[in-house]
Design a protein around this motif. Structure first.
Motif, PDB file in Angstrom:
ATOM      1  N   GLN A   1      13.328  26.653   9.762  1.00  7.10           N
ATOM      2  CA  GLN A   1      12.700  27.703   8.966  1.00  7.10           C
ATOM      3  C   GLN A   1      13.648  28.112   7.845  1.00  7.10           C
ATOM      4  N   ASP A   2      13.048  28.624   6.784  1.00  6.78           N
ATOM      5  CA  ASP A   2      13.828  28.824   5.557  1.00  6.78           C
ATOM      6  C   ASP A   2      14.066  30.282   5.209  1.00  6.78           C
ATOM      7  N   MET A   3      13.765  31.204   6.147  1.00  5.16           N
ATOM      8  CA  MET A   3      13.803  32.622   5.772  1.00  5.16           C
ATOM      9  C   MET A   3      14.743  33.455   6.647  1.00  5.16           C
ATOM     10  N   ASP A   4      15.646  32.796   7.363  1.00  4.06           N
ATOM     11  CA  ASP A   4      16.659  33.541   8.126  1.00  4.06           C
ATOM     12  C   ASP A   4      16.034  34.438   9.202  1.00  4.06           C
ATOM     13  N   HIS A   5      14.900  34.013   9.742  1.00  4.25           N
ATOM     14  CA  HIS A   5      14.262  34.804  10.795  1.00  4.25           C
ATOM     15  C   HIS A   5      14.955  34.585  12.126  1.00  4.25           C
ATOM     16  N   GLU A   6      15.036  35.646  12.901  1.00  2.07           N
ATOM     17  CA  GLU A   6      15.737  35.537  14.173  1.00  2.07           C
ATOM     18  C   GLU A   6      14.924  34.833  15.262  1.00  2.07           C
ATOM     19  N   ASN A   7      13.656  35.193  15.353  1.00  2.81           N
ATOM     20  CA  ASN A   7      12.848  34.746  16.494  1.00  2.81           C
ATOM     21  C   ASN A   7      12.182  33.401  16.251  1.00  2.81           C
ATOM     22  N   MET A   8      12.404  32.480  17.169  1.00  2.00           N
ATOM     23  CA  MET A   8      11.762  31.171  17.068  1.00  2.00           C
ATOM     24  C   MET A   8      11.189  30.783  18.416  1.00  2.00           C
ATOM     25  N   PHE A   9      10.085  30.036  18.398  1.00  2.00           N
ATOM     26  CA  PHE A   9       9.318  29.753  19.611  1.00  2.00           C
ATOM     27  C   PHE A   9       8.848  28.298  19.622  1.00  2.00           C
ATOM     28  N   TRP A  10       8.742  27.736  20.819  1.00  4.81           N
ATOM     29  CA  TRP A  10       8.106  26.441  20.996  1.00  4.81           C
ATOM     30  C   TRP A  10       6.918  26.598  21.938  1.00  4.81           C
TER      31      TRP A  10
END
Lengths: 117, 115
Positions: B25-34
């Motif tokens: 991701q390109d926006m420095d977001h903290e939360n990521m999910f699969w």
């Protein structure tokens, strides 16, 4: 045990009429609800959401209604258009901690909406 | 606009292979999910992460692991692929904090076939 249920696998609606998609949930901790739209071979796209402190949220042709006592929400699309044909997923979430930061979403199995010309 | 990229749209692997699925991701977001999506089952959460080197199990973590060495990249690993892992895999991100953290934005998905 399925916590978010979409009991209609498919729904066929004539173009120009109202489409109503339904969703039921069982977990009382859910406090935010979302609808996603998904075309084949693409990721889901966020459509509209509603917090548990509200009972209605409207955005253009899309309105979501929440009935907390019945643990039921619905998505209304009016008027329905051919481009609305897609799979619609209902999702729910509970706040993870007081500092914010949502847990993963719990999804229903989806309803395939078909808009007929 | 939020941009979530997944390394492959289509992937074919053999049973027993180790498989890496990448999400960026390109926006420095903290939360990521699969998630994985299967017909008639909807989307099911496999793993998620709130920050670098942090991970949490979702509803169906068995047979999977994850890695988050950098904030922008979240990898899903199938240690020994099996045919029942044939599925569409979807990566998502959300913005940490406040009501907007509930809204998740998805990548295009990776259709994995294990033969």
């Amino acid at each position: 045990d399925q916590q978010v249920k979409q009991n209609s696998p498919s729904l066929s609606v004539q173009e120009g009429r109202i489409s109503i998609l339904n969703c039921d949930y069982t977990n009382s901790m859910f406090d935010y609800f979302l609808w996603y739209k998904k075309y084949p071979a693409e990721g889901p796209t966020f459509l509209i959401s509603i917090s548990s402190i509200k009972d209605k949220n409207e955005d253009g042709r899309f309105t979501v209604f929440l009935n907390k006592s019945a643990k039921h929400l619905s998505l209304h699309i009016v008027p329905s258009q051919p481009g609305d044909s897609a799979v619609y997923f209902c999702a729910a979430s509970a706040l993870w901690d007081a500092g914010g930061g949502a847990d993963g979403l719990t999804f229903g199995k989806g309803t395939h909406l078909i808009i007929q010309p | 606009d939020v941009k979530v990229t997944q390394s492959s749209r289509y992937l074919v692997k053999r049973t027993g292979e180790k498989v890496f699925l990448e999400c960026v991701q390109d926006m420095d977001h903290e939360n990521m999910f699969w998630y994985r999506q299967d017909p008639g089952l909807g989307l099911r959460l496999i793993y998620f992460s709130y920050d670098v080197k942090m991970k949490e199990k979702g509803d169906i973590p068995e047979g999977y692991s994850v890695s988050r060495e950098k904030k922008e990249r979240f990898s899903l690993i199938l240690e020994s692929a099996s045919t029942n892992q044939t599925s569409m895999y979807l990566c998502a991100i959300s913005i940490a904090g406040g009501i907007s953290s509930y809204e998740q934005y998805f990548g295009p998905g990776t259709r994995l076939t294990v033969t």
